[in-house]
Design a protein around this motif. Sequence first.
Motif, mmCIF file in Angstrom:
data_model
loop_
_atom_site.group_PDB
_atom_site.id
_atom_site.type_symbol
_atom_site.label_atom_id
_atom_site.label_comp_id
_atom_site.label_asym_id
_atom_site.label_seq_id
_atom_site.Cartn_x
_atom_site.Cartn_y
_atom_site.Cartn_z
ATOM 1 N N LEU A 1 14.899 -12.058 -6.282
ATOM 2 C CA LEU A 1 14.607 -12.524 -4.927
ATOM 3 C C LEU A 1 13.893 -11.437 -4.115
ATOM 4 N N GLY A 2 14.310 -10.193 -4.305
ATOM 5 C CA GLY A 2 13.652 -9.082 -3.616
ATOM 6 C C GLY A 2 12.185 -8.964 -3.998
ATOM 7 N N TRP A 3 11.886 -9.154 -5.288
ATOM 8 C CA TRP A 3 10.492 -9.086 -5.749
ATOM 9 C C TRP A 3 9.671 -10.223 -5.160
ATOM 10 N N LEU A 4 10.277 -11.372 -4.951
ATOM 11 C CA LEU A 4 9.543 -12.492 -4.338
ATOM 12 C C LEU A 4 9.168 -12.167 -2.894
ATOM 13 N N PHE A 5 10.082 -11.517 -2.162
ATOM 14 C CA PHE A 5 9.763 -11.099 -0.796
ATOM 15 C C PHE A 5 8.665 -10.040 -0.792
ATOM 16 N N VAL A 6 8.734 -9.119 -1.745
ATOM 17 C CA VAL A 6 7.695 -8.087 -1.853
ATOM 18 C C VAL A 6 6.354 -8.746 -2.174
ATOM 19 N N ALA A 7 6.358 -9.690 -3.108
ATOM 20 C CA ALA A 7 5.119 -10.393 -3.472
ATOM 21 C C ALA A 7 4.541 -11.126 -2.273
ATOM 22 N N PHE A 8 5.402 -11.764 -1.495
ATOM 23 C CA PHE A 8 4.949 -12.476 -0.297
ATOM 24 C C PHE A 8 4.311 -11.506 0.695
ATOM 25 N N GLY A 9 4.965 -10.363 0.900
ATOM 26 C CA GLY A 9 4.427 -9.355 1.819
ATOM 27 C C GLY A 9 3.114 -8.761 1.341
ATOM 28 N N VAL A 10 3.036 -8.444 0.057
ATOM 29 C CA VAL A 10 1.794 -7.894 -0.500
ATOM 30 C C VAL A 10 0.681 -8.938 -0.400
ATOM 31 N N ALA A 11 1.011 -10.204 -0.641
ATOM 32 C CA ALA A 11 0.009 -11.265 -0.564
ATOM 33 C C ALA A 11 -0.546 -11.393 0.851
ATOM 34 N N ILE A 12 0.324 -11.359 1.844
ATOM 35 C CA ILE A 12 -0.146 -11.433 3.239
ATOM 36 C C ILE A 12 -0.985 -10.203 3.569
ATOM 37 N N ALA A 13 -0.466 -9.021 3.241
ATOM 38 C CA ALA A 13 -1.187 -7.777 3.560
ATOM 39 C C ALA A 13 -2.556 -7.746 2.897
ATOM 40 N N SER A 14 -2.629 -8.156 1.631
ATOM 41 C CA SER A 14 -3.918 -8.102 0.928
ATOM 42 C C SER A 14 -4.882 -9.168 1.427
ATOM 43 N N SER A 15 -4.371 -10.244 1.981
ATOM 44 C CA SER A 15 -5.286 -11.259 2.503
ATOM 45 C C SER A 15 -5.866 -10.845 3.851
ATOM 46 N N VAL A 16 -5.142 -10.019 4.578
ATOM 47 C CA VAL A 16 -5.630 -9.536 5.871
ATOM 48 C C VAL A 16 -6.451 -8.265 5.698
#
Length: 188
Positions: free
Chosen positions: A2-17
Amino acid sequence: MLGWLFVAFGVAIASSVLPVLSVEVFVVAFAAHHPHLPVPLFLLFGAVTAVGQIAGKLLYFYAARGSLHLPAFMHRAAAASQSTGTPVPASGLQRWWHAVASRIRLAWLWLRVRCHRHPKVLIAATASSALFGVPPFLATTVLAGLAGLSLRTFVAASLPARFLRFTLLAASPSLVLHWWPVIHHHLH
């Protein structure tokens, strides 16, 4: 996990911006480090990453539609001119940049008109860009916003393609790990 999913979500948002960050590298590195995850977790990882990417791209989408405005500090020349009442003198570089920016605006306007006339082409380009990265997804996101593509259509065209992209990327190290011995055996 679950922690990795939150990290993936954060990295995805950061990399899209911030386009200098690569969510693709993160996805492949994560998957290479965890090659024996079950398929449902790869699917979940792809879904979370896709949702994060689209959520971050909405910033550009809404800004291109005119729904978000740039902060005042980004309009330095206009703000200085308004505060003093006199025009700000332009240097040679500023005049050159203004000319380049004017040409870019004209090209975007031409492209926007074409997209209004042929919205299905824009939708196909958005989906293709979301899946393959060509043309760059950031550019098609901005174009979709400029052309007035509805949010529903933008998400419907790009979210499934992004899901497929990130799921395939997440599965790629596992596929290589499992299929390489088979391919190598048949080659020799």
